[in-house]
Design a protein around this motif. Structure first.
Motif, mmCIF file in Angstrom:
data_model
loop_
_atom_site.group_PDB
_atom_site.id
_atom_site.type_symbol
_atom_site.label_atom_id
_atom_site.label_comp_id
_atom_site.label_asym_id
_atom_site.label_seq_id
_atom_site.Cartn_x
_atom_site.Cartn_y
_atom_site.Cartn_z
ATOM 1 N N ASP A 346 -97.289 54.543 -40.534
ATOM 2 C CA ASP A 346 -96.508 53.327 -40.310
ATOM 3 C C ASP A 346 -97.348 52.240 -39.652
ATOM 4 O OD1 ASP A 346 -94.335 54.477 -41.406
ATOM 5 O OD2 ASP A 346 -93.393 55.069 -39.510
ATOM 6 N N MET A 347 -98.270 52.677 -38.790
ATOM 7 C CA MET A 347 -99.099 51.705 -38.074
ATOM 8 C C MET A 347 -100.258 51.218 -38.940
ATOM 9 S SD MET A 347 -97.619 51.505 -35.173
ATOM 10 C CE MET A 347 -98.769 50.712 -34.068
ATOM 11 N N GLY A 348 -100.296 51.703 -40.159
ATOM 12 C CA GLY A 348 -101.322 51.206 -41.072
ATOM 13 C C GLY A 348 -102.632 51.961 -41.016
ATOM 14 N N HIS A 349 -102.636 53.143 -40.391
ATOM 15 C CA HIS A 349 -103.856 53.957 -40.406
ATOM 16 C C HIS A 349 -103.633 55.120 -41.356
ATOM 17 C CE1 HIS A 349 -105.550 51.856 -37.006
ATOM 18 N NE2 HIS A 349 -104.414 52.009 -36.348
ATOM 19 N N SER A 350 -104.453 55.205 -42.394
ATOM 20 C CA SER A 350 -104.235 56.328 -43.300
ATOM 21 C C SER A 350 -104.992 57.539 -42.772
ATOM 22 C CB SER A 350 -104.696 55.972 -44.710
ATOM 23 O OG SER A 350 -105.958 55.384 -44.671
ATOM 24 N N PRO A 351 -104.310 58.683 -42.726
ATOM 25 C CA PRO A 351 -104.937 59.896 -42.190
ATOM 26 C C PRO A 351 -106.187 60.259 -42.994
ATOM 27 C CG PRO A 351 -102.624 60.275 -42.786
ATOM 28 C CD PRO A 351 -102.973 58.905 -43.242
ATOM 29 N N ASP A 352 -107.201 60.737 -42.347
ATOM 30 C CA ASP A 352 -108.415 61.146 -43.045
ATOM 31 C C ASP A 352 -108.600 62.663 -42.948
ATOM 32 O OD1 ASP A 352 -109.169 61.525 -40.479
ATOM 33 O OD2 ASP A 352 -110.824 60.099 -40.476
ATOM 34 N N ALA A 353 -109.746 63.135 -43.405
ATOM 35 C CA ALA A 353 -109.983 64.581 -43.446
ATOM 36 C C ALA A 353 -109.861 65.203 -42.061
ATOM 37 C CB ALA A 353 -111.372 64.859 -44.021
ATOM 38 N N VAL A 354 -110.269 64.463 -41.050
ATOM 39 C CA VAL A 354 -110.199 64.994 -39.691
ATOM 40 C C VAL A 354 -108.741 65.227 -39.287
ATOM 41 C CG1 VAL A 354 -110.789 64.543 -37.291
ATOM 42 C CG2 VAL A 354 -112.303 63.776 -39.093
ATOM 43 N N THR A 355 -107.901 64.234 -39.576
ATOM 44 C CA THR A 355 -106.488 64.352 -39.240
ATOM 45 C C THR A 355 -105.890 65.594 -39.886
ATOM 46 O OG1 THR A 355 -106.564 61.989 -39.744
ATOM 47 C CG2 THR A 355 -104.471 62.884 -38.984
ATOM 48 N N TYR A 356 -106.074 65.684 -41.201
ATOM 49 C CA TYR A 356 -105.467 66.801 -41.929
ATOM 50 C C TYR A 356 -106.019 68.141 -41.457
ATOM 51 C CZ TYR A 356 -103.191 63.671 -45.238
ATOM 52 O OH TYR A 356 -102.379 62.732 -45.808
ATOM 53 N N THR A 357 -107.322 68.180 -41.225
ATOM 54 C CA THR A 357 -107.918 69.456 -40.829
ATOM 55 C C THR A 357 -107.386 69.908 -39.471
ATOM 56 O OG1 THR A 357 -109.884 68.770 -42.012
ATOM 57 C CG2 THR A 357 -110.104 70.686 -40.606
ATOM 58 N N SER A 358 -107.235 68.950 -38.550
ATOM 59 C CA SER A 358 -106.671 69.305 -37.246
ATOM 60 C C SER A 358 -105.286 69.911 -37.423
ATOM 61 C CB SER A 358 -106.551 68.075 -36.354
ATOM 62 O OG SER A 358 -107.720 67.346 -36.333
ATOM 63 N N LEU A 359 -104.488 69.243 -38.258
ATOM 64 C CA LEU A 359 -103.131 69.730 -38.490
ATOM 65 C C LEU A 359 -103.145 71.122 -39.118
ATOM 66 C CD1 LEU A 359 -100.653 67.078 -39.873
ATOM 67 C CD2 LEU A 359 -100.304 68.722 -38.056
ATOM 68 N N MET A 360 -103.982 71.301 -40.115
ATOM 69 C CA MET A 360 -104.064 72.606 -40.784
ATOM 70 C C MET A 360 -104.488 73.674 -39.797
ATOM 71 S SD MET A 360 -105.962 71.724 -44.305
ATOM 72 C CE MET A 360 -105.387 70.405 -45.322
ATOM 73 N N ASN A 361 -105.409 73.311 -38.936
ATOM 74 C CA ASN A 361 -105.865 74.259 -37.929
ATOM 75 C C ASN A 361 -104.689 74.719 -37.080
ATOM 76 O OD1 ASN A 361 -107.610 75.781 -36.481
ATOM 77 N ND2 ASN A 361 -108.534 74.097 -35.361
ATOM 78 N N GLY A 362 -103.891 73.745 -36.653
ATOM 79 C CA GLY A 362 -102.709 74.081 -35.863
ATOM 80 C C GLY A 362 -101.753 74.979 -36.623
ATOM 81 N N MET A 363 -101.532 74.661 -37.890
ATOM 82 C CA MET A 363 -100.598 75.460 -38.697
ATOM 83 C C MET A 363 -101.135 76.867 -38.895
ATOM 84 S SD MET A 363 -99.726 72.511 -41.406
ATOM 85 C CE MET A 363 -98.138 72.902 -42.080
ATOM 86 N N CYS A 364 -102.433 76.975 -39.165
ATOM 87 C CA CYS A 364 -103.026 78.294 -39.367
ATOM 88 C C CYS A 364 -102.915 79.133 -38.095
ATOM 89 C CB CYS A 364 -104.486 78.161 -39.768
ATOM 90 S SG CYS A 364 -104.707 77.534 -41.423
ATOM 91 N N LYS A 365 -103.097 78.480 -36.976
ATOM 92 C CA LYS A 365 -103.000 79.212 -35.720
ATOM 93 C C LYS A 365 -101.614 79.756 -35.516
ATOM 94 C CE LYS A 365 -106.620 77.484 -32.776
ATOM 95 N NZ LYS A 365 -106.957 76.335 -31.951
ATOM 96 N N LYS A 366 -100.626 78.997 -36.010
ATOM 97 C CA LYS A 366 -99.238 79.453 -35.894
ATOM 98 C C LYS A 366 -98.913 80.500 -36.953
ATOM 99 C CE LYS A 366 -96.914 76.911 -32.859
ATOM 100 N NZ LYS A 366 -95.594 76.783 -32.286
#
Lengths: 481, 100
Positions: A346-366
Motif C-alpha cells: 500500500d505504501m508503494g514498496h514492492s516486496p523483493d526477494a529478501v522480504t519473501y525469503t524472510s517470510l518463508m523462513n518464518g513459515m518454515c520454522k512454524k
C-alpha cells in the motif's frame, strides 16, 4: 587551457575526495602501465582535432586504443638508477612537451614498484633534469599516499616518513588540504594502522586543515571495529575540541556498532545524544536500531520502533519493511509479518526477494513448508525471482517438514540452476535423506556440494560423516528391536 | 553465513579437523591403492569414493551397497560387499589415533 580541464579532472584531487581509492585508481594507475603511450595518443589526437571529447572518453572507459598494442610497464625494475635512465631517455625522445600529468603518472608508477625513499629521489631527479616541471598538489599527494602505504612493510611503524612527505609539500608552498588528509588516512586504514591514522589526523588537523566528514566518518567506522567503545568516544571528544563534530552519519555508525554488540541501551542513549545535538533521526538510524532489536529477537520492540517512526513522521523505506518482516518472522510472529506485506504494498514498496525469503523462513520454522511453497508461487507471479537464499530456506523447510519428496524435487531445481547449498540446508537435507535410507542420494548431494564449491571439502565431509554415523546407529537400533 | 560456519567447525574442534586434513603415513595396502605414501583422511575418502563411482561398483539394485572389486576389497577389511553408510568408518580404520 579550456580543453584541458576534462582530462585534468581525472587527476584533480577534487574528484578524489569522495572515494579517493576508487576514483584515483583508474586514472592514476592506468597511466602507470603505459604513461608515455597513452598521453601521447590522446594529446596527438586532441591537438589536430581540437576536440577533447574522444580522448577524454577513451581515457575514462580505459579501452586500449587499437593502434597501440598491449602497453608494457614503463619501469621494469624498482632500481632508482634505471628509472632515472628511463626518464631521461623518455624526455629526449618525446615528440611533445611533457606536462605535469605525465610527470605525476611516471612518479606514481615508479613509486608503486619501488620504495618510498627512492620515490623521493626520483622526484628530485625529475625536477632537476626537467626544470619546467613544477610539482603540483597531485604530485605531493602521490608521495604522501605511497609513504603511508610503505609503512606496512616495516615491522616498526613510524610516521616520520609520512611527516617527511607532508613537510616536502609544505616547503614547496602547498598546504595539505582535506584531500591529502583523506588519502593519508585511507591508506593508513587500508593497511590496518588505525592508531597511526588517529595520530596523523590529530596532527594534520592542528597544523593544516580539518578533515571533511567523509574522512572523519571513515575513521570512526574503522575505529569502531578495532577499538573498544570508550576510546572511540574519546577520539570523538578530541576531534570536537578541534572543531570537527559528529554528524548524523557518524551517529548512525555508532548506533550500528553498539547494536551489533547487542548494547541496545547504549543505542537508545545515543539516540538521545543525537537529538540533543540538533539532529533529527532519519530512516537509516531507525532501520539500524530496528535491526538491533531483530538480532535480539525482541519482536515487540521492533514494532515499537516502527510505530515511533510513524509518530515522528519518518517515512519507512523498503529496508524498514524488510527488517520488520524479517524480525517478526524470526520470532515466529508470521501472521503479523504477513500483514505488513500488504501494508508495504500500500505504501508503494514492492516486496523483493529478501522480504519473501524472510517470510518463508518464518513459515518454515512454524512447520508450514507448504505455505512457504505457495508463497514462492505468489512471489514468482509478482515477477520477483527467488535467489539462492530463498531456495536454501525452502529446501531446509521442506526437509524439516517431512516433505522429503518435494525437497528432492526442489534440490533438482537448485542443481539445474547451479544454486549453491548453504551449510545448514545441506546438513538438513543430508540428514533427511539418510533418515529415509537414501544413502546413495546423500553421497550424490555431497558430491554436488563439493563440485559446486558450496562448502569446503572439510565442512561437507564432516557433515556427511557425522550424519552417516548417526544413520548407522539408528539402523542398528532398529534391527535390535 | 557460510564462512562463519566453516570457521566455527574449525575453531570448535581443532583436533577433529587435524585428524581430517593432516597427512598420515599409509600402510602398504593403502599405499598401493592411492598410489601415494602420504594422504589425509579426507583425501583418502574422496579417493575411495571416486574409485567406486569411476568403476560403477554400486549395486544396481541397491545403490546403498557397494560390490567391491578385488582392489577395493583389499583395503576394506577384505569384504566383498560394503554399505555406503559404513564407508567413512572403514576408511577411518586406516588412520588410527596417534598415541599421546
Amino acid at each position: 587551457m579550456g580543453k584541458l580541464p576534462p582530462s585534468m579532472r581525472s587527476a584533480n584531487p577534487l574528484t578524489s575526495f569522495r572515494t579517493p581509492s576508487s576514483s584515483s585508481l583508474p586514472n592514476q594507475q592506468t597511466p602507470s602501465s603505459n604513461p608515455p603511450h597513452r598521453p601521447h595518443f590522446s594529446l596527438f589526437k586532441k591537438h589536430p582535432n581540437k576536440s577533447s571529447k574522444p580522448s577524454s572518453s577513451s581515457r575514462k572507459t580505459l579501452t586500449p586504443s587499437p593502434q597501440i598494442p598491449t602497453p608494457k610497464p614503463i619501469f621494469k625494475s624498482p632500481s632508482l638508477s634505471s628509472a632515472k635512465k628511463t626518464f631521461d631517455s623518455l624526455i629526449s625522445t618525446s615528440h611533445f612537451p611533457l606536462n605535469v600529468r605525465h610527470h605525476n603518472a611516471l612518479l606514481k608508477s615508479f613509486s608503486q614498484i619501488s620504495n618510498i625513499e627512492d620515490s623521493f629521489s626520483f622526484l628530485q631527479h625529475m625536477v632537476k633534469t626537467h626544470p619546467s616541471f613544477s610539482p603540483d598538489r597531485v604530485t605531493y599527494n602521490i608521495l604522501l599516499t605511497q609513504s603511508c602505504k610503505s609503512l606496512s612493510n616495516e615491522g616498526d611503524v613510524d610516521l616520520s616518513i609520512v611527516r617527511k612527505a607532508i613537510d616536502l609539500m609544505v616547503i614547496n608552498g602547498i598546504q595539505p588540504d582535506h584531500v591529502s588528509i583523506d588519502l593519508a588516512i585511507r591508506s593508513l586504514c587500508d593497511i590496518g594502522c588505525e592508531e597511526h591514522a588517529v595520530e596523523l589526523m590529530n596532527e594534520m588537523s592542528l597544523k593544516y586543515c580539518l578533515p571533511d566528514t567523509y574522512t572523519y566518518n571513515l575513521l570512526i567506522r574503522r575505529l569502531c571495529k578495532v577499538r573498544p567503545l570508550p576510546t572511540v568516544y574519546r577520539f570523538i571528544d578530541e576531534m570536537k575540541t578541534l572543531g570537527v563534530k559528529p554528524d548524523l552519519v557518524s551517529y548512525t555508525i555508532l548506533i550500528d556498532n553498539v547494536c551489533k554488540s547487542k548494547n541496545l541501551r547504549e543505542a537508545t542513549r545515543l539516540l538521545g545524544v543525537l537529538s540533543e545535538a540538533g539532529f533529527k533521526p532519519d530512516c537509516f538510524v531507525y532501520n539500524t536500531i530496528m535491526k538491533g532489536y531483530c538480532m535480539l529477537d525482541r519482536g515487540s520492540e521492533v514494532i515499537g520502533v516502527y510505530k515511533q517512526m510513524k509518530e515522528e513522521g519518518v517515512e519507512p523505506d523498503l529496508v524498514t519493511y524488510n527488517t520488520l518482516i524479517f524480525g517478526l518472522s524470526k520470532v515466529g510472529r508470521v501472521e503479523e509479518a504477513r500483514k505488513f506485506l500488504e501494508v508495504m504494498a500500500d505504501m508503494g514498496h514492492s516486496p523483493d526477494a529478501v522480504t519473501y525469503t524472510s517470510l518463508m523462513n518464518g513459515m518454515c520454522k512454524k512447520g508450514d513448508a507448504l505455505g512457504a511453497l505457495a508463497l514462492l508461487r505468489k512471489m514468482e507471479e509478482n515477477g520477483c525471482s527467488p535467489n539462492s537464499c530463498t531456495y536454501n530456506t525452502l529446501l531446509q523447510g521442506l526437509c524439516k517438514g517431512k516433505l522429503l519428496e518435494k525437497g528432492i524435487e526442489f534440490y533438482e531445481i537448485m542443481k539445474s540452476s547451479e544454486t549453491k547449498l548453504e551449510a545448514s540446508s545441506y546438513a538438513t537435507f543430508v540428514r533427511a535423506l539418510c533418515r529415509e535410507d537414501k544413502i546413495a542420494e546423500a553421497y550424490e548431494v555431497f558430491d554436488y556440494a563439493v563440485e559446486s564449491k558450496s562448502l569446503t571439502d572439510v565442512a561437507a565431509y564432516s557433515t556427511l560423516e557425522t550424519t552417516l554415523k548417526w544413520a548407522k546407529k539408528v539402523k542398528e537400533q532398529r534391527q535390535a528391536c | 553465513m557460510l564462512p562463519q560456519l566453516t570457521k566455527k567447525t574449525i575453531t570448535e574442534n581443532p583436533k577433529k579437523l587435524a585428524s581430517l586434513i593432516d597427512l598420515a603415513n599409509l600402510p602398504s595396502t593403502l599405499r598401493d591403492f592411492v598410489g601415494q605414501s602420504q594422504i589425509s583422511r579426507l583425501r583418502c575418502f574422496m579417493h575411495v569414493w571416486s574409485y567406486i563411482k569411476a568403476n560403477n561398483l554400486q549395486d544396481p539394485n541397491n545403490k546403498n551397497v557397494v560390490n567391491c572389486d578385488e582392489k577395493l576389497s583389499k583395503i576394506l577389511l577384505g569384504k566383498s560387499q560394503v554399505e555406503l553408510v559404513e564407508l567413512p568408518m572403514l576408511v577411518k580404520l586406516h588412520f588410527p589415533k596417534e598415541p599421546k
